[in-house]
Design a protein around this motif. Structure first.
Motif, PDB file in Angstrom:
ATOM      1  N   TYR A  62       0.835  -1.194   0.000  1.00 57.92           N
ATOM      2  CA  TYR A  62       0.000   0.000   0.000  1.00 57.92           C
ATOM      3  C   TYR A  62       0.877   1.255   0.000  1.00 57.92           C
ATOM      4  O   TYR A  62       1.744   1.417   0.865  1.00 57.92           O
ATOM      5  CB  TYR A  62      -0.902   0.024   1.232  1.00 57.92           C
ATOM      6  CG  TYR A  62      -1.941  -1.074   1.251  1.00 57.92           C
ATOM      7  CD1 TYR A  62      -3.240  -0.839   0.817  1.00 57.92           C
ATOM      8  CD2 TYR A  62      -1.609  -2.356   1.698  1.00 57.92           C
ATOM      9  CE1 TYR A  62      -4.188  -1.842   0.825  1.00 57.92           C
ATOM     10  CE2 TYR A  62      -2.559  -3.368   1.705  1.00 57.92           C
ATOM     11  CZ  TYR A  62      -3.840  -3.109   1.267  1.00 57.92           C
ATOM     12  OH  TYR A  62      -4.782  -4.109   1.267  1.00 57.92           O
ATOM     13  N   ILE A  67      -2.216   0.855  -4.895  1.00 55.83           N
ATOM     14  CA  ILE A  67      -2.036  -0.468  -4.297  1.00 55.83           C
ATOM     15  C   ILE A  67      -1.340  -1.343  -5.326  1.00 55.83           C
ATOM     16  O   ILE A  67      -1.673  -1.314  -6.514  1.00 55.83           O
ATOM     17  CB  ILE A  67      -3.384  -1.119  -3.940  1.00 55.83           C
ATOM     18  CG1 ILE A  67      -4.164  -0.262  -2.947  1.00 55.83           C
ATOM     19  CG2 ILE A  67      -3.168  -2.517  -3.356  1.00 55.83           C
ATOM     20  CD1 ILE A  67      -5.565  -0.783  -2.679  1.00 55.83           C
ATOM     21  N   ARG A 171     -12.086   0.593  -0.123  1.00 54.67           N
ATOM     22  CA  ARG A 171     -10.871  -0.217  -0.210  1.00 54.67           C
ATOM     23  C   ARG A 171     -11.175  -1.712  -0.389  1.00 54.67           C
ATOM     24  O   ARG A 171     -10.553  -2.370  -1.227  1.00 54.67           O
ATOM     25  CB  ARG A 171     -10.009   0.025   1.028  1.00 54.67           C
ATOM     26  CG  ARG A 171      -8.644  -0.694   1.015  1.00 54.67           C
ATOM     27  CD  ARG A 171      -7.793  -0.284  -0.180  1.00 54.67           C
ATOM     28  NE  ARG A 171      -7.516   1.124  -0.221  1.00 54.67           N
ATOM     29  CZ  ARG A 171      -6.490   1.729   0.372  1.00 54.67           C
ATOM     30  NH1 ARG A 171      -5.645   1.023   1.084  1.00 54.67           N
ATOM     31  NH2 ARG A 171      -6.311   3.021   0.237  1.00 54.67           N
ATOM     32  N   GLU A 175      -9.895  -3.912  -3.623  1.00 47.41           N
ATOM     33  CA  GLU A 175      -9.092  -5.123  -3.489  1.00 47.41           C
ATOM     34  C   GLU A 175      -9.769  -6.314  -4.165  1.00 47.41           C
ATOM     35  O   GLU A 175      -9.102  -7.164  -4.766  1.00 47.41           O
ATOM     36  CB  GLU A 175      -8.828  -5.418  -2.019  1.00 47.41           C
ATOM     37  CG  GLU A 175      -7.886  -4.434  -1.365  1.00 47.41           C
ATOM     38  CD  GLU A 175      -7.515  -4.834   0.056  1.00 47.41           C
ATOM     39  OE1 GLU A 175      -8.056  -5.848   0.542  1.00 47.41           O
ATOM     40  OE2 GLU A 175      -6.694  -4.137   0.671  1.00 47.41           O
TER      41      GLU A 175
END
Length: 280
Positions: A62, A67, A171, A175
């Protein structure tokens, strides 16, 4: 997908150097915990460049504005003083090798991806747990640094980082898409899974990275497609892996984004230029 709490980048600390003369590198090895939901360390930076690389499983690195998802043998160079943290999925092993600027062929000024060959991985780990004559250790370290800075023959050219929103509410959604770009579920299905309202997601993505979730998701798929094409994967298989139900639909989407067909793209082997043209 485990939810990771917010990262307080304002609390990032500068750690002291882990290097001691005359040595050219120092490698730390960390394994993933059972939950894999928390960072392995609070956000921090180092006074020298660092190579973060994955030995086993999946490692997420991160940064404040991006990312990076690393599979075994993949790594990224971080310039000195770059705030970062990482999360390791269950049973994963991530490694972090610090080197002095003076040991690199040229100053490291931006984050960039690198392929860490298996022989280099094993030797870096060997150096971390075995004693040897200091002069021999320095010579081996020099050779490893040379290998890390040379292009690997017949490896597909890598693309750069994917821009991501900084808002922690999205987030887990980010992901999930990065982990499975070809997931065939609709955006609304993904939003519902993560307890997000469509308008909230739209505001966050437009505000943080200047595009809608749909545009960003397509970009993630196209980035994966570029890497697969240059690795020699057939066009039809690439389209399927990227979530397209037909080769023609995939080819049309790819040409719309990059201006060339998948076949033309692979033959030109310009993934970095095309990637930058899309994201930037």
């Amino acid at each position: 997908m485990n939810r990771m709490g917010p990262i307080d980048w304002g609390a990032s600390v500068a750690r002291p150097s882990s290097l001691s003369a005359p040595f050219l590198m120092a490698t730390g090895v960390l394994t993933g915990g059972d939950g894999a939901a928390r960072p392995v360390a609070p956000p921090h930076s180092h006074p020298e460049p660092m190579l973060a690389w994955c030995y086993r499983g999946t490692v997420w690195v991160y940064l404040e504005d991006s990312i990076w998802r690393l599979a075994p043998g993949e790594g990224i160079w971080l310039p000195a003083h770059t705030p970062h943290t990482a999360r390791h999925e269950r049973d994963s092993v991530g490694c972090y090798t610090n080197v002095p600027d003076s040991a690199l062929a040229e100053p490291l000024q931006e984050v960039r991806r690198v392929r860490v060959q298996r022989a280099v991985q094993e030797m870096l780990l060997h150096l971390g747990v075995n004693d040897m004559d200091p002069e021999l250790r320095v010579r081996i370290q020099g050779v490893l640094l040379d290998m890390l800075q040379e292009p690997v023959a017949e490896e597909p050219a890598e693309v750069n980082e994917i821009p991501v929103p900084g808002d922690e509410r999205v987030r887990p959604l980010v992901e999930a898409v990065l982990a499975s770009p070809g997931d065939g579920r609709t955006a609304r299905d993904l939003f519902a899974q993560h307890g997000l309202h469509e308008r909230t997601v739209l505001r966050v993505f437009v505000s943080d990275i200047g595009m809608s979730f749909g545009q960003w998701r397509t970009g993630v798929r196209m980035t994966l497609a570029a890497r697969l094409l240059l690795a020699g994967t057939p066009v039809g298989a690439v389209g399927s892996k990227c979530g397209y139900h037909s080769t023609s639909a995939f080819s049309a989407a790819f040409k719309e984004r990059f201006g060339v067909t998948p076949t033309q793209y692979a033959s030109r082997a310009r993934s970095e230029d095309a990637h930058r043209a899309y994201w930037r």
